[in-house]
Design a protein around this motif. Structure first.
Motif, PDB file in Angstrom:
ATOM      1  N   LEU A  34      21.393  39.760  48.553  1.00 52.20           N
ATOM      2  CA  LEU A  34      22.578  38.976  49.299  1.00 52.20           C
ATOM      3  C   LEU A  34      22.963  39.683  50.338  1.00 52.20           C
ATOM      4  O   LEU A  34      23.539  40.697  50.412  1.00 52.20           O
ATOM      5  CB  LEU A  34      23.671  38.701  48.440  1.00 52.20           C
ATOM      6  N   THR A  75      33.397  41.118  48.998  1.00 52.05           N
ATOM      7  CA  THR A  75      33.787  39.918  49.335  1.00 52.05           C
ATOM      8  C   THR A  75      33.844  38.837  48.183  1.00 52.05           C
ATOM      9  O   THR A  75      33.153  39.274  47.295  1.00 52.05           O
ATOM     10  CB  THR A  75      32.758  39.459  50.564  1.00 52.05           C
ATOM     11  N   PRO A  76      34.412  37.802  48.288  1.00 55.07           N
ATOM     12  CA  PRO A  76      34.299  36.719  47.184  1.00 55.07           C
ATOM     13  C   PRO A  76      32.960  36.231  46.908  1.00 55.07           C
ATOM     14  O   PRO A  76      32.577  35.993  45.553  1.00 55.07           O
ATOM     15  CB  PRO A  76      35.243  35.450  47.871  1.00 55.07           C
ATOM     16  N   THR A  77      32.210  36.245  47.883  1.00 52.04           N
ATOM     17  CA  THR A  77      30.851  35.732  48.050  1.00 52.04           C
ATOM     18  C   THR A  77      30.050  36.852  47.071  1.00 52.04           C
ATOM     19  O   THR A  77      29.084  36.678  46.128  1.00 52.04           O
ATOM     20  CB  THR A  77      29.934  35.603  49.081  1.00 52.04           C
ATOM     21  N   GLU A  78      30.226  38.081  47.372  1.00 48.91           N
ATOM     22  CA  GLU A  78      29.546  39.357  46.742  1.00 48.91           C
ATOM     23  C   GLU A  78      29.999  39.040  45.307  1.00 48.91           C
ATOM     24  O   GLU A  78      29.008  39.384  44.238  1.00 48.91           O
ATOM     25  CB  GLU A  78      29.691  40.564  47.504  1.00 48.91           C
ATOM     26  N   GLN A  79      31.267  39.111  45.025  1.00 48.26           N
ATOM     27  CA  GLN A  79      31.974  38.984  43.830  1.00 48.26           C
ATOM     28  C   GLN A  79      31.126  37.756  42.835  1.00 48.26           C
ATOM     29  O   GLN A  79      30.735  38.188  41.445  1.00 48.26           O
ATOM     30  CB  GLN A  79      33.331  38.951  43.781  1.00 48.26           C
ATOM     31  N   LEU A  80      31.110  36.893  43.377  1.00 49.67           N
ATOM     32  CA  LEU A  80      30.561  35.681  42.688  1.00 49.67           C
ATOM     33  C   LEU A  80      28.962  35.939  42.260  1.00 49.67           C
ATOM     34  O   LEU A  80      28.575  35.702  41.334  1.00 49.67           O
ATOM     35  CB  LEU A  80      30.728  34.277  43.593  1.00 49.67           C
ATOM     36  N   PHE A  81      28.138  36.643  43.291  1.00 48.38           N
ATOM     37  CA  PHE A  81      26.782  36.859  42.999  1.00 48.38           C
ATOM     38  C   PHE A  81      26.763  37.763  41.689  1.00 48.38           C
ATOM     39  O   PHE A  81      25.847  37.643  40.899  1.00 48.38           O
ATOM     40  CB  PHE A  81      26.365  37.609  44.259  1.00 48.38           C
ATOM     41  N   GLN A  83      29.005  38.467  39.510  1.00 49.73           N
ATOM     42  CA  GLN A  83      29.556  37.778  38.170  1.00 49.73           C
ATOM     43  C   GLN A  83      28.283  36.877  37.853  1.00 49.73           C
ATOM     44  O   GLN A  83      28.041  36.770  36.401  1.00 49.73           O
ATOM     45  CB  GLN A  83      30.706  36.920  38.580  1.00 49.73           C
TER      46      GLN A  83
END
Length: 112
Positions: A34, A75-81, A83
């Motif tokens: 990512l 970032t929120p995207t990195e956290q979602l990845f 999770q």
């Protein structure tokens, strides 16, 4: 599991992520990236995660469980990845798993 492969989460320094990925490929098999700074890799069981983390440009190299140092600054995207990756590692439990289709308490499939 020391002899088998394990999945490793990698968080890279923003300015040197590409160079770090190049160096990491000498030690692990990169499977997902990512961009610019999060990656998942397959590492042989004997690979020392602390040694990977000492490579230039590598901020975190972790298996399970994840250290708390993973989350700050993502970032929120990195956290979602991450999770999503964690959810994939969790054991699956499904009602009736492994039972025959006509086990007591379950309905058979509809007839055609």
């Amino acid at each position: 599991m020391e002899t088998g492969e394990r999945e490793v989460l990698l968080i890279l320094a923003p300015g040197s992520a590409e160079a770090a990925l190049t160096r990491l490929r000498e030690h692990v098999r990169i499977e997902h990236v990512l961009r610019p700074r999060v990656a998942l890799a397959r590492a042989p069981g004997g690979v020392d995660l602390q040694a990977l983390q000492r490579l230039p440009g590598v901020v975190v190299a972790a298996g399970l469980p994840l250290p708390d140092t993973v989350w700050p600054g993502l970032t929120p995207t990195e956290q979602l990845f991450i999770q999503g990756w964690l959810q994939r590692q969790a054991p699956k439990t499904r009602t009736g798993e492994g039972l025959p289709w006509d086990a007591p308490g379950f309905k058979p499939p509809d007839t055609p």
